[in-house]
Design a protein around this motif. Structure first.
Motif, short mmCIF file in Angstrom:
data_model
loop_
_atom_site.label_atom_id
_atom_site.label_comp_id
_atom_site.label_asym_id
_atom_site.label_seq_id
_atom_site.Cartn_x
_atom_site.Cartn_y
_atom_site.Cartn_z
N GLY A 99 40.14 40.21 38.13
CA GLY A 99 40.39 41.49 37.85
C GLY A 99 41.85 41.67 37.71
O GLY A 99 42.45 42.34 36.88
N ALA A 103 43.59 42.76 34.21
CA ALA A 103 44.71 43.89 33.87
C ALA A 103 46.03 43.28 33.28
O ALA A 103 46.55 44.34 32.62
CB ALA A 103 44.86 44.47 35.28
N ASP A 104 46.44 42.37 33.37
CA ASP A 104 47.35 41.54 32.91
C ASP A 104 47.32 41.21 31.35
O ASP A 104 48.23 40.74 30.68
CB ASP A 104 48.10 40.50 33.53
CG ASP A 104 48.67 40.81 35.00
OD1 ASP A 104 48.91 42.12 35.10
OD2 ASP A 104 48.67 40.11 35.71
N GLN A 265 49.81 48.05 44.93
CA GLN A 265 48.55 47.89 44.07
C GLN A 265 48.52 46.53 43.85
O GLN A 265 49.37 46.13 42.86
CB GLN A 265 48.49 49.05 42.98
CG GLN A 265 47.16 49.12 42.49
CD GLN A 265 46.21 49.78 43.24
OE1 GLN A 265 46.50 50.83 43.70
NE2 GLN A 265 45.01 49.37 43.16
N PRO A 268 43.58 46.17 40.59
CA PRO A 268 43.54 47.57 40.05
C PRO A 268 42.23 48.15 40.69
O PRO A 268 40.92 47.52 40.80
CB PRO A 268 43.04 47.13 38.76
CG PRO A 268 43.92 45.76 38.22
CD PRO A 268 43.77 45.11 39.71
N TRP A 271 38.98 48.05 38.48
CA TRP A 271 38.45 46.58 38.62
C TRP A 271 37.37 46.52 39.90
O TRP A 271 36.30 46.24 39.84
CB TRP A 271 39.19 45.32 38.69
CG TRP A 271 38.77 44.10 38.81
CD1 TRP A 271 38.25 43.45 40.05
CD2 TRP A 271 37.84 43.47 37.90
NE1 TRP A 271 37.62 42.34 39.92
CE2 TRP A 271 37.14 42.44 38.46
CE3 TRP A 271 37.43 43.80 36.50
CZ2 TRP A 271 36.58 41.34 37.90
CZ3 TRP A 271 36.65 42.94 35.83
CH2 TRP A 271 36.02 41.72 36.56
#
Length: 358
Positions: A99, A103-104, A265, A268, A271
């Protein structure tokens, strides 16, 4: 090396909702657990840590026979700094790492066909449903391939052990015979997680232990850990992680706080929401998300579970901010799941109630 009996995990979790109404016990959790161990009511317990509202309210440690990824290491006097196999809890940690990488933009979307990501195995494009297996099917253990971890992990016919013995673990996983349509039937599959670990390593240009240290462990303050490598030198994504009980509990606290820890954070929130959405039903009230078990508590509140061979367990009730991490040494024993559940319900939950009442 993993935990392959999920149907046995089902139990009532109604006591978890009694956190704020439990009676007050005179003894601490550690005292009660010590008495139970001496009375042979509990066997194999090594450690348990209880967190409530982000704070540690109780912990207990005991000496016992232990292993390092299947190899006996004798009697260990466990304590707050002792590393312990988490076994298949490793899988759920790998889910968190995917996750973060997703996100990256470093790993493929979940609907990507797996064979598109392993072009070196183009010969496996055989016109069957194999070509339809996606990343999500691996994350939810619904690849539709033949896989059997019900045999003892000392048996070379156990699929995870066979994978470890194979000259190419990824080819071994991907070329298993198709037995069902992808995305339809849940089959416990450590090989699926090996593929996910490979995608993380390829996308981040880091081995999974290095990526975990940089993006998860460091931000949680975890400095004492080990990730055992297989015979091919690759960190085992299915079962190789070793942590302290406190640090496993810290991961649980982060999850219970929607991926935040110390105001940062880390994973995420979207996720985590996806990870805990039931994707495969195992039995009534007990489901599988993205490398996490999800149980239904009273009023439909989710209870999140990461489980490992021998009695390793991380239980998270987000609504109550209640987290319990337990380590044990009952490796490869039928029913090893029962003792950490007993510790959770009979000792950790009353301790949380006692804490609330003080």
């Amino acid at each position: 090396m993993s935990e392959a009996r999920p149907s046995l995990f089902a139990a009532t979790f109604s006591l978890l909702m009694c956190l704020y109404g439990s009676s007050v016990w005179g003894q601490s959790m550690e005292e009660k657990l010590s008495a139970a161990i001496h009375a042979n009511e509990i066997a194999g317990l090594h450690a348990t840590v209880v967190m409530l509202d982000g704070g540690r309210i109780s912990e207990a440690y005991f000496a016992g026979e232990d292993e390092r990824w299947g190899m006996p290491i004798g009697i260990v006097d466990h304590g707050p700094e002792t590393l312990h196999d988490v076994r298949s809890v490793t899988k759920s940690v790998v889910g968190l790492l995917y996750g973060i990488a997703l996100a990256d933009g470093l790993v493929p979307p979940l609907d990507t066909p797996l064979l598109d990501l392993f072009p070196e195995y183009s010969d496996l494009r055989d016109g069957t449903a194999r070509e339809a297996i996606t990343v999500q099917d691996a994350l939810t253990m619904q690849m539709g391939t033949q896989w059997d971890e019900s045999l003892p992990y000392s048996n070379p016919r156990n699929s995870e052990i066979a994978m470890e013995m194979a000259s190419d673990r990824y080819r071994f996983v991907l070329d298993r015979p198709m037995v069902s349509e992808p995305g339809k039937i849940w089959t416990y599959n450590g090989g699926a997680v090996a593929l996910i670990g490979k995608l993380i390593a390829d996308g981040t240009k880091m081995e999974i232990d290095q990526f975990a240290e940089a993006r998860l462990f460091h931000t949680l303050g975890i400095t004492n850990y080990e990730w055992v490598r297989g015979g091919d030198g690759v960190p085992s994504a299915a079962s190789g992680l070793r942590l302290t009980a406190r640090d496993l509990a810290a991961i649980g606290v982060m999850v219970s706080q929607d991926g935040k820890y110390d105001g940062r954070q880390i994973v995420p929130a979207a996720w985590l929401e996806a990870s805990f959405r039931p994707e495969a039903n195992i039995i009534d009230g007990f489901n599988y998300g993205l490398l996490w078990y999800v149980a239904s508590g009273p009023s439909g509140d989710p209870i999140l579970i990461a489980q490992g061979n021998g009695g390793q367990r991380l239980t998270i009730q987000p609504k109550a901010r209640f987290v319990v991490a337990t380590f044990a040494g009952n490796y490869n024993q039928p029913g090893a799941w029962e003792m950490p559940l007993q510790v959770l319900l009979d000792y950790a939950v009353p301790e949380a109630g006692r804490h609330q009442s003080e």
